[in-house]
Design a protein around this motif. Structure first.
Motif, PDB file in Angstrom:
ATOM      1  N   HIS A 168      30.935 -16.667  -5.626  1.00  0.00           N
ATOM      2  CA  HIS A 168      30.724 -15.908  -6.861  1.00  0.00           C
ATOM      3  C   HIS A 168      32.039 -15.742  -7.618  1.00  0.00           C
ATOM      4  O   HIS A 168      32.062 -15.775  -8.854  1.00  0.00           O
ATOM      5  N   GLY A 169      33.132 -15.546  -6.884  1.00  0.00           N
ATOM      6  CA  GLY A 169      34.425 -15.399  -7.547  1.00  0.00           C
ATOM      7  C   GLY A 169      34.988 -16.712  -8.043  1.00  0.00           C
ATOM      8  O   GLY A 169      35.619 -16.763  -9.111  1.00  0.00           O
TER       9      GLY A 169
ATOM     10  N   PHE B 290      35.168 -12.052  -2.799  1.00  0.00           N
ATOM     11  CA  PHE B 290      35.040 -12.331  -4.230  1.00  0.00           C
ATOM     12  C   PHE B 290      36.412 -12.476  -4.875  1.00  0.00           C
ATOM     13  O   PHE B 290      36.660 -13.396  -5.662  1.00  0.00           O
TER      14      PHE B 290
ATOM     15  N   GLY C  95      31.380 -18.403 -10.262  1.00  0.00           N
ATOM     16  CA  GLY C  95      30.591 -17.547 -11.135  1.00  0.00           C
ATOM     17  C   GLY C  95      29.254 -17.202 -10.504  1.00  0.00           C
ATOM     18  O   GLY C  95      28.900 -17.695  -9.426  1.00  0.00           O
ATOM     19  N   LEU C  96      28.491 -16.358 -11.165  1.00  0.00           N
ATOM     20  CA  LEU C  96      27.231 -15.877 -10.612  1.00  0.00           C
ATOM     21  C   LEU C  96      26.218 -16.997 -10.411  1.00  0.00           C
ATOM     22  O   LEU C  96      25.327 -16.888  -9.558  1.00  0.00           O
ATOM     23  N   ASP C  97      26.347 -18.054 -11.180  1.00  0.00           N
ATOM     24  CA  ASP C  97      25.416 -19.180 -11.051  1.00  0.00           C
ATOM     25  C   ASP C  97      26.013 -20.284 -10.177  1.00  0.00           C
ATOM     26  O   ASP C  97      25.752 -21.462 -10.392  1.00  0.00           O
ATOM     27  N   TRP C  98      26.780 -19.887  -9.168  1.00  0.00           N
ATOM     28  CA  TRP C  98      27.529 -20.872  -8.386  1.00  0.00           C
ATOM     29  C   TRP C  98      26.624 -21.931  -7.746  1.00  0.00           C
ATOM     30  O   TRP C  98      27.038 -23.078  -7.557  1.00  0.00           O
TER      31      TRP C  98
ATOM     32  N   GLU D 296      29.647 -17.008   0.450  1.00  0.00           N
ATOM     33  CA  GLU D 296      28.836 -16.775  -0.738  1.00  0.00           C
ATOM     34  C   GLU D 296      29.516 -15.817  -1.711  1.00  0.00           C
ATOM     35  O   GLU D 296      29.503 -16.042  -2.932  1.00  0.00           O
ATOM     36  N   TYR D 297      30.093 -14.730  -1.201  1.00  0.00           N
ATOM     37  CA  TYR D 297      30.818 -13.828  -2.096  1.00  0.00           C
ATOM     38  C   TYR D 297      32.022 -14.536  -2.707  1.00  0.00           C
ATOM     39  O   TYR D 297      32.360 -14.331  -3.885  1.00  0.00           O
TER      40      TYR D 297
ATOM     41  N   THR E  42      33.191  -7.640   1.142  1.00  0.00           N
ATOM     42  CA  THR E  42      32.466  -8.302   0.058  1.00  0.00           C
ATOM     43  C   THR E  42      33.370  -8.477  -1.164  1.00  0.00           C
ATOM     44  O   THR E  42      33.407  -9.550  -1.771  1.00  0.00           O
TER      45      THR E  42
ATOM     46  N   THR F 145      38.311 -15.571  -6.999  1.00  0.00           N
ATOM     47  CA  THR F 145      38.916 -15.491  -8.334  1.00  0.00           C
ATOM     48  C   THR F 145      40.383 -15.909  -8.291  1.00  0.00           C
ATOM     49  O   THR F 145      40.889 -16.515  -9.244  1.00  0.00           O
TER      50      THR F 145
END
Length: 517
Positions: free
Chosen positions: A210-211, A168, A214-217, A206-207, A164, A172
């Motif tokens: 998020h990277g 992420f 962002g959290l609101d991907w 999905e993880y 996970t 990033t």
């Protein structure tokens, strides 16, 4: 400090220097940052429990177990056979479009492999034998899955190599590297990306999102889950499920890799069994059980950060295991399997068309799949081509097909479309020679048009790898026109997917869903 910097982390751990490192960590942190690509800064909180657990047998200087796990270990940077380590564009160039195909992130063993491990451990338990020697630790050791039925096949969620976190972190990394290619917050277009429908692949995507976003991907991008169904023809990320002959041919299809694996495994596992038998004469082990022990090294490392199983085997044993894994995938979906390249060419061909069209049709394309799909694409690309097949009666030390650094968990291949300053590009752009079938060697001069400023570069796990016979661009990149011509030739060589796979004209003959508009 120079002494510490020259010794691998795992060797230090096994030598009992974990406490010294912890006590002096603030002093040596800059050394680790320079030599381990940020490992220290990411995992300082885990260092105390991590260091004592990852051990390699000390029969060779500077052993590093992660480079011998054959895809069963965490992500590692590709170091062998690279033009350069890292990802900085050549001087005068910038990346204007990227295409990534990535294996899912770090996972627990599959239900099949994990089931064999549990069966072995249960046989040991029921034998009532107290193991001695190399296997003495097993008397108190506990399997690394608390709930195997729920965890097998899924991403790991603990330790420094948690799948996970790895997914992420990859997101990033790509945001840092390619932020200029991401849609702006005011853009009316959402970025599409794709994952095959297996849960661990979807979770990875999905993880990763998020990277990257962002959290609101979900407000910026759309994840398209592509079914693993067998009736999609070529319009799939998982053609191993749709290629009828690959699935039905019990000798040269999907099972071919396991057949060849058994041949090579017999050359080295029996010798390990003899060593174990001397230490534990009342409990012999089969070759398959010993292979499962080697697998547990990697999978426990993915879960707990390290494993005592790693120290059970010699460095020669690990070289053989690595080669066994190379054999498995080479003949299961790689160049050694007649179905591998036709399956891999589907994604490669669709990507080449997008590279030809350029950023006007989209700047970033991301696909998440399995290692077998990645291997098939590499077979189609021919980037690790060798005229001789991998032998199964001995280990070939000169092979270029080495998958530990290519398809580890989270392994990825990125195709970059580079645009370079024409003046700068021309200064690096060398004439190339086309070896035609008629034997004539024709030198092509540098064309003075826009095509000469566009190149394709291949990044495999943060190592730049050159496409054979196409390295005349900046940083050994491949001029776009040459790349496209090469892909077209490869398409002719590997054959039509539907014909090779025994499919009718009533199913799609190409991968059609990769688009951003």
């Amino acid at each position: 400090m120079q002494v510490l910097a020259s010794v691998p982390l795992f060797a230090l751990a096994c030598a009992g220097l974990g406490a010294v490192l912890i006590a002096n960590f603030t002093t040596i942190l800059p050394v680790f940052r320079a030599n381990y690509n940020g490992w220290a800064s990411r995992y300082v909180s885990n260092l105390q429990w991590f260091l004592p657990k990852v051990c390699m047998p000390q029969d060779e200087p500077n052993p590093d177990i992660l480079y011998h796990l054959g895809g069963n270990g965490p992500w590692i940077q590709k170091l062998d056979g690279v033009e350069q380590a890292g990802f900085a564009p050549p001087a005068g160039c910038q990346v204007e479009q990227v295409h990534m195909i990535s294996r899912h992130a770090e996972r627990y063993p599959t239900a099949g492999a994990g089931g064999r491990m549990l069966k072995l451990l249960e046989r040991i338990r029921q034998s009532n034998v107290t193991l001695r020697g190399d296997l003495g630790f097993v008397n108190q050791w506990q399997y690394f899955c608390d709930d195997s039925s729920a965890q097998h096949d899924q991403l790991t969620r603990t330790g420094p190599y948690a799948g996970t976190m790895s997914a992420f972190r990859t997101g990033t990394k790509l945001r840092t590297r390619y932020s200029h290619l991401l849609p702006s917050s005011s853009s009316p277009h959402r970025l599409n990306f794709w994952a095959s429908s297996t849960k661990r692949v979807v979770d990875t995507a999905e993880y990763f999102a998020h990277g990257l976003f962002g959290l609101d991907w979900a407000s910026t991008a759309t994840l398209h889950i592509v079914s693993d169904s067998s009736n999609l023809g070529a319009n799939t990320l998982t053609p191993q499920n749709t290629c009828l002959r690959y699935r039905s041919d019990s000798e040269l299809g999907h099972n071919y890799g396991y057949i060849q694996l058994a041949k090579f495994s017999a050359t080295y596992l029996h010798k390990i069994g003899v060593r174990f038998r001397r230490q534990n004469p009342h409990l012999p082990f089969t070759d398959q059980e010993i292979y499962s022990m080697q697998e547990m090294c990697g999978f426990e490392t993915l879960t707990r950060g390290g494993s005592p199983w790693c120290a059970v085997f010699t460095h020669e044993d690990w070289r053989n295991f690595e080669y066994a894994r190379d054999i498995l995938l080479y003949y299961r979906a790689g160049p050694g399997n007649k179905f591998g390249a036709p399956m891999g060419w589907l994604w490669l061909n669709a990507t080449a068309k997008l590279l030809q069209q350029g950023p006007d049709v989209g700047k970033m394309f991301l696909s998440f799949v399995h290692d077998g799909n990645l291997v098939a694409m590499l077979a189609a690309l021919g980037i690790f081509y060798s005229p001789a097949s991998l032998p199964t009666t001995y280990r070939d030390p000169s092979r270029i097909w080495r998958l530990s650094q290519v398809t580890p968990m989270s392994g990825r291949v990125i195709f970059e479309r580079l645009t370079c300053n024409p003046t700068h590009a021309s200064s690096q752009y060398k004439p190339y020679h086309d070896h035609a079938e008629d034997g004539k060697n024709t030198q092509h001069s540098v064309l003075q048009d826009a095509r000469n400023s566009t190149f394709i570069r291949i990044n495999i796990n943060d190592g730049i790898v050159a496409l054979p016979n196409c390295t005349s661009g900046p940083g050994s990149s491949c001029p776009l026109e040459e790349f496209l011509a090469f892909i077209n030739r490869r398409g002719d060589e590997v054959g039509d997917f539907r014909t090779v796979c025994g499919l009718g004209d009533n199913v799609p003959g190409a991968l059609e869903f990769l688009h951003q508009r």
